[in-house]
Design a protein around this motif. Structure first.
Motif, mmCIF file in Angstrom:
data_model
loop_
_atom_site.group_PDB
_atom_site.id
_atom_site.type_symbol
_atom_site.label_atom_id
_atom_site.label_comp_id
_atom_site.label_asym_id
_atom_site.label_seq_id
_atom_site.Cartn_x
_atom_site.Cartn_y
_atom_site.Cartn_z
ATOM 1 N N GLU A 120 0.966 -0.628 -0.155
ATOM 2 C CA GLU A 120 -0.155 0.517 0.497
ATOM 3 C C GLU A 120 0.709 1.482 0.182
ATOM 4 O OE1 GLU A 120 -0.652 -2.261 1.537
ATOM 5 O OE2 GLU A 120 -2.461 -3.676 0.982
ATOM 6 N N PHE A 121 2.145 1.098 0.446
ATOM 7 C CA PHE A 121 2.917 2.204 0.822
ATOM 8 C C PHE A 121 4.156 2.758 -0.511
ATOM 9 C CE2 PHE A 121 7.156 4.502 1.656
ATOM 10 C CZ PHE A 121 6.624 5.348 2.715
ATOM 11 N N ALA A 122 3.946 1.414 -0.984
ATOM 12 C CA ALA A 122 4.172 1.690 -2.188
ATOM 13 C C ALA A 122 3.664 2.004 -3.639
ATOM 14 C CB ALA A 122 4.861 0.573 -3.647
ATOM 15 N N GLN A 123 2.147 1.806 -3.337
ATOM 16 C CA GLN A 123 1.200 2.781 -4.982
ATOM 17 C C GLN A 123 0.845 3.679 -3.974
ATOM 18 O OE1 GLN A 123 -1.748 -0.423 -3.212
ATOM 19 N NE2 GLN A 123 -1.503 -2.180 -5.067
ATOM 20 N N ARG A 124 1.558 4.343 -3.029
ATOM 21 C CA ARG A 124 1.273 5.640 -2.440
ATOM 22 C C ARG A 124 2.808 6.411 -3.056
ATOM 23 N NH1 ARG A 124 0.913 5.596 3.558
ATOM 24 N NH2 ARG A 124 0.961 7.867 3.461
ATOM 25 N N LEU A 125 3.453 6.106 -3.107
ATOM 26 C CA LEU A 125 4.728 6.307 -4.335
ATOM 27 C C LEU A 125 4.482 6.569 -5.199
ATOM 28 C CD1 LEU A 125 7.584 4.591 -2.334
ATOM 29 C CD2 LEU A 125 7.148 6.899 -1.801
ATOM 30 N N VAL A 126 3.437 5.589 -6.211
ATOM 31 C CA VAL A 126 3.289 5.218 -7.764
ATOM 32 C C VAL A 126 2.046 6.387 -8.026
ATOM 33 C CG1 VAL A 126 5.097 3.698 -8.202
ATOM 34 C CG2 VAL A 126 3.002 4.037 -8.151
ATOM 35 N N ALA A 127 1.609 6.340 -6.398
ATOM 36 C CA ALA A 127 -0.065 6.804 -7.180
ATOM 37 C C ALA A 127 -0.181 8.487 -8.344
ATOM 38 C CB ALA A 127 -1.119 7.180 -6.929
ATOM 39 N N PRO A 128 -1.257 7.885 -9.314
ATOM 40 C CA PRO A 128 -1.869 9.631 -10.616
ATOM 41 C C PRO A 128 -2.050 10.357 -9.656
ATOM 42 C CG PRO A 128 -2.799 7.639 -10.719
ATOM 43 C CD PRO A 128 -1.769 7.027 -9.432
ATOM 44 N N PRO A 129 -2.252 11.860 -10.211
ATOM 45 C CA PRO A 129 -3.437 12.359 -9.705
ATOM 46 C C PRO A 129 -4.479 12.489 -9.777
ATOM 47 C CG PRO A 129 -1.627 13.528 -10.840
ATOM 48 C CD PRO A 129 -1.278 12.095 -11.260
ATOM 49 N N GLY A 130 -5.241 12.755 -8.382
ATOM 50 C CA GLY A 130 -6.745 12.372 -9.066
ATOM 51 C C GLY A 130 -7.421 10.572 -8.399
ATOM 52 N N SER A 131 -6.160 10.251 -8.252
ATOM 53 C CA SER A 131 -6.276 8.330 -7.639
ATOM 54 C C SER A 131 -6.312 8.623 -5.747
ATOM 55 C CB SER A 131 -5.199 7.147 -7.603
ATOM 56 O OG SER A 131 -3.710 7.763 -7.451
ATOM 57 N N LYS A 132 -7.395 7.384 -5.253
ATOM 58 C CA LYS A 132 -7.728 7.740 -4.142
ATOM 59 C C LYS A 132 -5.510 7.737 -3.502
ATOM 60 C CE LYS A 132 -8.179 2.522 -3.720
ATOM 61 N NZ LYS A 132 -6.933 2.258 -2.842
ATOM 62 N N ASP A 133 -5.611 7.064 -3.862
ATOM 63 C CA ASP A 133 -3.892 7.184 -2.898
ATOM 64 C C ASP A 133 -3.065 8.276 -3.171
ATOM 65 O OD1 ASP A 133 -4.190 4.611 -2.469
ATOM 66 O OD2 ASP A 133 -3.530 3.049 -4.286
ATOM 67 N N TYR A 134 -3.348 8.662 -4.080
ATOM 68 C CA TYR A 134 -2.397 10.228 -4.451
ATOM 69 C C TYR A 134 -2.541 11.164 -3.421
ATOM 70 C CZ TYR A 134 -0.171 13.950 -6.741
ATOM 71 O OH TYR A 134 0.151 15.090 -7.668
#
Ligand code: SAM
Length: 255
Positions: A120-134
């Motif tokens: 989950e942490f890794a996904q937050r690092l690469v999340a595109p603008p507008g996505s829930k992890d951004y």
């Protein structure tokens, strides 16, 4: 035991691939945070010129000392110890220090970092603008580095088996890193993302930024929501604020 995130990577092929991702050569100095039982350390030692491994657990650190000729062990907390010079960072990080250790790494010079994180942490690092992890993490890391997920790692690759899935991430310092007052950038992202659904204009006002400063900002940025701002756009907002607050005084009324 658990507090130290002691889940050891027992799949040797994954350790080998982690080393591949860092393009190690015999002239590299590598920092490893949390070598644990030395599974990854052995692979790094065989491929790099020198490895400095920082381990907080005194028993594990003692067992690693003198085991590999080119590995020196620093006993202590990787967030606090003085770190030596190195070019690359390769680590299966203890997840409870992921965020703080990442920013410690980003504040220093390095060529490349290959790091295992909770997925989950890794996904937050690469999340595109507008996505829930951004969010703040994406922006603050994105200001300094480019992040890519290289591989997802299942729980079965570790012993004892963790409850969470993992992912291997490569970070490279941005060559086109924007110049900005980082203190303002960090405070600004904190303020903006405390109300990520509000328009930027409203959030800035709620942070105590004067209406005069806000009126000088680009109107299309003010109409956006924080979750849609790129790092470059936050830099533009931070610059407008720093121009108006050269005294360095604290300008936020709500933290
Ligand atoms: N690198 C080993 C591997 O891949 O098998 C172990 C990884 S394990 C996830 C994390 C290691 O970091 C443990 O050995 C733990 O004792 C150590 N550790 C935890 N917190 C630490 C800290 N603040 N500073 C340095 N090491 C730490």
């Amino acid at each position: 035991m658990r507090k130290r995130g002691q889940h050891f990577l027992v799949d040797r092929r994954i350790s080998e691939r982690i080393a591949d991702y860092a393009y190690l050569t015999g002239s590299d100095s590598v920092l490893e945070v949390g070598p644990g039982t030395g599974n990854l350390t052995g692979v790094l030692s065989a491929r790099a010129g020198r490895v400095v491994a920082v381990e907080v657990d005194p028993r594990l650190a003692a067992a690693l000392e003198d085991r590999f000729p080119n590995v020196s062990v620093i006993r202590g907390d990787a967030l606090r110890v003085d770190l030596p010079e190195y070019e690359k960072v390769v680590s299966n990080l203890p997840y409870q220090i992921s965020s703080k250790m990442t920013f410690r790494i980003l504040k220093r010079e390095f060529e490349v970092a290959v790091l295992m994180y909770q997925r989950e942490f890794a996904q937050r690092l690469v999340a595109p603008p507008g996505s829930k992890d951004y969010g703040r993490l994406t922006l603050n890391v994105g200001l300094r580095a480019e992040a890519e997920i290289l591989e997802r790692v299942p729980r079965t690759a570790f012993w004892p088996r963790p409850r969470v899935e993992s992912a291997i991430v490569r970070l490279r310092p941005r060559e086109d890193r924007p110049k900005v007052d980082e203190r303002i950038f960090v405070d600004l992202t904190r303020g903006l993302f405390s109300q990520r659904r509000k328009k930027v204009k409203k959030s800035l006002a709620a942070m105590g930024i004067s209406s005069e400063t806000i009126s000088r900002m680009e109107s299309d940025l003010l109409e956006k929501r924080p979750e849609n701002l790129t790092p470059e756009e936050v830099v533009i907002l931070a610059e407008a604020i720093s121009c108006n607050h050269r005294t360095g005084s604290v300008f936020y009324t709500h933290r």
